[in-house]
Design a protein around this motif. Structure first.
Motif, short mmCIF file in Angstrom:
data_model
loop_
_atom_site.label_atom_id
_atom_site.label_comp_id
_atom_site.label_asym_id
_atom_site.label_seq_id
_atom_site.Cartn_x
_atom_site.Cartn_y
_atom_site.Cartn_z
N LEU A 230 52.28 -42.68 -3.24
CA LEU A 230 53.33 -42.20 -2.35
C LEU A 230 54.72 -42.62 -2.84
O LEU A 230 55.68 -41.87 -2.70
N PHE A 231 54.78 -43.80 -3.41
CA PHE A 231 56.05 -44.30 -3.95
C PHE A 231 56.54 -43.38 -5.06
O PHE A 231 57.70 -42.96 -5.09
N ILE A 232 55.64 -43.04 -5.99
CA ILE A 232 56.02 -42.14 -7.09
C ILE A 232 56.38 -40.76 -6.54
O ILE A 232 57.35 -40.14 -6.97
N GLN A 233 55.60 -40.31 -5.55
CA GLN A 233 55.88 -39.02 -4.93
C GLN A 233 57.33 -38.97 -4.40
O GLN A 233 58.06 -38.01 -4.63
N GLN A 234 57.74 -40.05 -3.71
CA GLN A 234 59.08 -40.09 -3.13
C GLN A 234 60.15 -40.12 -4.22
O GLN A 234 61.18 -39.45 -4.11
N LEU A 235 59.86 -40.88 -5.27
CA LEU A 235 60.80 -40.99 -6.38
C LEU A 235 61.05 -39.61 -6.99
O LEU A 235 62.19 -39.22 -7.26
N LEU A 236 59.96 -38.85 -7.19
CA LEU A 236 60.08 -37.52 -7.78
C LEU A 236 60.89 -36.59 -6.88
O LEU A 236 61.75 -35.86 -7.34
N TRP A 237 60.58 -36.65 -5.58
CA TRP A 237 61.33 -35.82 -4.63
C TRP A 237 62.82 -36.08 -4.74
O TRP A 237 63.64 -35.17 -4.69
N TRP A 238 63.18 -37.36 -4.85
CA TRP A 238 64.59 -37.72 -4.87
C TRP A 238 65.31 -37.04 -6.05
O TRP A 238 66.47 -36.70 -5.97
N PHE A 239 64.57 -36.81 -7.12
CA PHE A 239 65.14 -36.14 -8.28
C PHE A 239 65.09 -34.61 -8.14
O PHE A 239 65.48 -33.89 -9.05
N GLY A 240 64.58 -34.11 -7.04
CA GLY A 240 64.51 -32.66 -6.86
C GLY A 240 63.24 -32.06 -7.40
O GLY A 240 63.16 -30.85 -7.57
N ILE A 241 62.24 -32.91 -7.68
CA ILE A 241 60.95 -32.40 -8.14
C ILE A 241 59.96 -32.49 -6.99
O ILE A 241 59.98 -33.46 -6.24
N HIS A 242 59.13 -31.48 -6.85
CA HIS A 242 58.19 -31.43 -5.74
C HIS A 242 57.14 -32.53 -5.92
O HIS A 242 56.09 -32.31 -6.52
N GLY A 243 57.44 -33.72 -5.41
CA GLY A 243 56.58 -34.89 -5.64
C GLY A 243 55.18 -34.73 -5.06
O GLY A 243 54.20 -35.17 -5.65
N TYR A 244 55.09 -34.06 -3.93
CA TYR A 244 53.78 -33.84 -3.31
C TYR A 244 52.89 -33.03 -4.25
O TYR A 244 51.74 -33.38 -4.48
N PHE A 281 45.37 -37.54 7.12
CA PHE A 281 46.10 -38.80 7.01
C PHE A 281 47.36 -38.57 6.16
O PHE A 281 48.45 -39.01 6.50
N MET A 282 47.19 -37.87 5.05
CA MET A 282 48.33 -37.62 4.16
C MET A 282 49.33 -36.65 4.78
O MET A 282 50.53 -36.81 4.62
N TRP A 283 48.81 -35.61 5.47
CA TRP A 283 49.72 -34.60 6.02
C TRP A 283 50.39 -35.04 7.31
O TRP A 283 51.55 -34.75 7.54
N ASP A 284 49.64 -35.73 8.16
CA ASP A 284 50.12 -35.95 9.53
C ASP A 284 50.41 -37.40 9.87
O ASP A 284 50.78 -37.70 11.00
N MET A 285 50.22 -38.30 8.90
CA MET A 285 50.64 -39.68 9.13
C MET A 285 51.61 -40.07 8.02
O MET A 285 52.79 -40.25 8.26
N ALA A 286 51.11 -40.18 6.77
CA ALA A 286 51.97 -40.57 5.65
C ALA A 286 53.08 -39.55 5.42
O ALA A 286 54.19 -39.90 5.04
N SER A 291 57.20 -34.85 3.51
CA SER A 291 57.32 -36.09 2.74
C SER A 291 58.61 -36.80 3.11
O SER A 291 59.65 -36.17 3.20
N GLY A 292 58.52 -38.11 3.28
CA GLY A 292 59.71 -38.87 3.63
C GLY A 292 59.99 -38.86 5.11
O GLY A 292 61.05 -39.30 5.55
N ILE A 293 59.08 -38.37 5.90
CA ILE A 293 59.25 -38.27 7.36
C ILE A 293 60.60 -37.63 7.67
O ILE A 293 61.47 -38.21 8.35
N CYS A 294 60.78 -36.43 7.13
CA CYS A 294 62.04 -35.70 7.32
C CYS A 294 62.39 -35.51 8.79
O CYS A 294 63.56 -35.36 9.13
N GLY A 323 55.57 -29.38 9.35
CA GLY A 323 55.52 -30.31 8.23
C GLY A 323 56.36 -29.90 7.04
O GLY A 323 56.11 -30.33 5.92
N ILE A 324 57.39 -29.07 7.29
CA ILE A 324 58.23 -28.63 6.18
C ILE A 324 59.61 -29.26 6.31
O ILE A 324 60.32 -29.01 7.29
#
Lengths: 436, 112
Positions: A230-244, A281-286, A291-294, A323-324
């Motif tokens: 999840l940490f890497i996923q968030q890092l990628l998102w921050w760069f504008g890459i679809h981390g999920y 768990f991944m879609w509706d909790m984490a 992603s990032g609890i927008c 969830g978008i």
């Protein structure tokens, strides 16, 4: 910050790009995502089998739901009991798109390859055993779905082992003759491979694959392994890459198999430890509200003094319930925004940790089916059939709001300042002169 | 005339492209000028250069600027290569990105 950004983009982004573009991983990702309708059908008997357990219900209700549970039971084997079979078909299909081979031919090949690999035979009676057609066979489905279509692709497109009947033959017949030899060769090669490997090792192929992937399964099933993903996923998102999208292939097969295991535990057929990591768990909790609890950012924007933030908040609120979070992500923006870097990186891992503790401690039930895609939080509620999920969900949103709050205030202050001073480019598209 | 956006083949840039297309469609000045806007990954874009007048890079691939310019030149496309402003990209603002695209084409033409 700029130095740090450059450093990261030098080593992290090329790896992410490779993962995102990789045709095998893309096929796995799409194939797994397509499972949702299958699991939706499969969830019906599970729901009925749980309803009689609700305390305080009248006898007729217990009788009726028990009866409906028995009637719908075959739906369970047809979907959850054969989940890996669907995975083989979907992955075969999506990989055929990547490799530009005939889709029907690819599906035939991948299903055939999977059944060959995953069917066990009773040594005494010779009867077929289909226990690996379900969640536990998913890795075999992925591996041999891809390999069988790859072999098909090599024979069809690289070696041109085809029969060409020429024009004047109807397309479906033309297509199947073109792919006749490649399909046959693909299956023959795999069956020889299976025979060879099983003779040498003495272990069935499907169990061998299960062993091969057990380090991955084990590490993804730990809190640390999941937080890292999840940490890497968030890092990628921050760069504008679809981390999920980049990270999903790593955990998805394990998550779908875990649903099966949890359902068996709840049904009293298994004494294994409850699995936390499941699709819901991944879609509706984490990753609830994106992603990032927008959704937390969306709430802050709705309450913001900034006009721009407020209008983005209003635009985003409906998609958030599905969830978008992209409109928040690009609207605030979070992408490449140094102010949001720290809370963004922490948000999803913290949400996951809260969910992990809630399930692991037994506070709420684990997810026993894959919830339908309906506005949250109801899909996940159905998937665990425990109202306490709603408490945990609310806690995740509340903690995320608190996490974002101080950073959001800084971003808001900047936004208000720039709204005050209008030094922006005031030209419109109508001012463009086409003199080139 | 084509405006070609290049990124990692991700999903985000396609959102920006959709907004740019919509902005073009809604502008009386732009809509009938045959403006095509496409986004391609960095492994594919060089096959999609036909009729391209400007190449725009997502900020996350800004380090590719020189390489993209060289590849395009090799293919016979002497077109400007610009990096999309970080804030415009982050907020998915179509109009400033379009303005930047046409500015780049004009500036490139002036240089000769």
């Amino acid at each position: 910050m700029d130095k740090f950004e450059q450093l990261l983009s030098k080593w992290l982004l090329p790896i992410a790009a490779k993962l995102e573009e990789n045709p095998q991983l893309a096929a796995v990702r799409r194939g797994m995502m397509t499972l949702v309708p299958v699991t939706l059908v499969g969830s019906i008997p599970t729901i009925f089998s749980q309803l009689p357990n609700i305390p305080g219900m009248p006898q007729w209700f217990v009788d009726a739901t028990t009866f409906l549970g028995q009637v719908t039971q075959p739906m369970n084997f047809a979907t959850m009991g054969c989940l890996a079979l669907y995975v083989a078909a979907f992955v075969g299909y999506y990989y055929s798109q990547q490799r530009k081979v005939w889709d029907i031919g690819a599906i035939v090949t991948s299903i055939c390859a999977f059944i060959i690999m995953a069917t066990l035979y009773d040594p005494e009676t010779g009867a077929t055993i289909t226990s690996y057609y379900g969640g536990t066979g998913i890795f075999t489905a992925l591996v041999f779905g891809l390999i069988s279509v790859e072999i098909l692709h090599i024979f069809r497109n690289k070696l041109h082992f085809t029969i060409n009947l020429g024009d004047g033959v109807p397309t479906p017949i033309l297509r199947s003759f073109e792919n006749l030899w490649p399909i046959l060769f693909s299956i023959l090669i795999l069956i020889v491979f299976k025979y060879g490997v099983e003779s040498v090792t003495g272990v069935a192929m499907v169990q061998l694959v299960e062993k091969l992937f057990s380090p991955l399964t084990a590490s993804v099933n730990t809190l640390g392994g999941m937080l890292l993903i999840l940490f890497i996923q968030q890092l990628l998102w921050w760069f504008g890459i679809h981390g999920y999208a980049v990270m999903a292939p790593i955990w998805m097969a394990v998550a779908f198999a875990n649903v099966d295991i949890n359902a068996a535990i709840v049904a009293g057929e298994s004494t294994e430890a409850v699995r936390v990591l499941t699709p819901n768990f991944m879609w509706d909790m984490a990753g609830t509200t994106g992603s990032g609890i927008c959704g937390a950012l969306c709430i802050l924007m709705l309450l913001s003094k900034s006009k721009r933030f407020k209008s983005i908040g209003r635009l985003s609120i409906i998609p958030e319930f599905f969830g978008i979070g992209e409109s928040v992500l690009f609207g605030l923006p979070v992408i490449l925004n140094p102010i949001m870097f720290i809370p963004w990186l922490l948000s999803t891992p913290i949400a996951a940790a809260i969910g992990w503790i809630a399930i692991e401690s037994g506070f709420m039930s684990p997810f026993v089916l894959v919830g339908p895609y309906i506005p949250l939080p109801f899909g996940a509620w159905i998937a665990c059939m425990d109202w306490k999920y709603l408490i945990v969900w609310a806690a995740i949103i509340a903690v995320s709001v608190l996490l974002y709050y101080p950073f959001f205030k800084i971003a808001e202050k900047r936004a208000l300042e720039s709204e005050g001073s209008k030094t922006k480019d005031t030209r419109t598209l109508e001012d463009i002169e086409f003199d080139f | 005339m084509k405006i070609l956006l290049v990124c990692y083949g991700g999903l985000s840039t396609s959102m920006l492209v959709n907004r740019m297309k919509k902005a073009v469609e809604e502008s009386p000045n732009l809509k009938d000028r045959g403006i095509v806007i496409e986004a391609w990954g960095k492994e594919e874009y060089y096959e999609k250069l036909d009729d391209t007048r400007v190449i725009m890079l997502g900020p996350q691939v800004s380090m590719l600027k020189d390489e993209v310019r060289r590849v395009a030149l090799d293919k016979g496309y002497d077109v400007p290569v610009v990096v999309i402003d970080k804030d415009h990209y982050g907020a998915m603002e179509a109009v400033p990105v379009l303005l930047a695209a046409f500015d780049a084409i004009k500036a490139h033409k002036k240089q000769g």
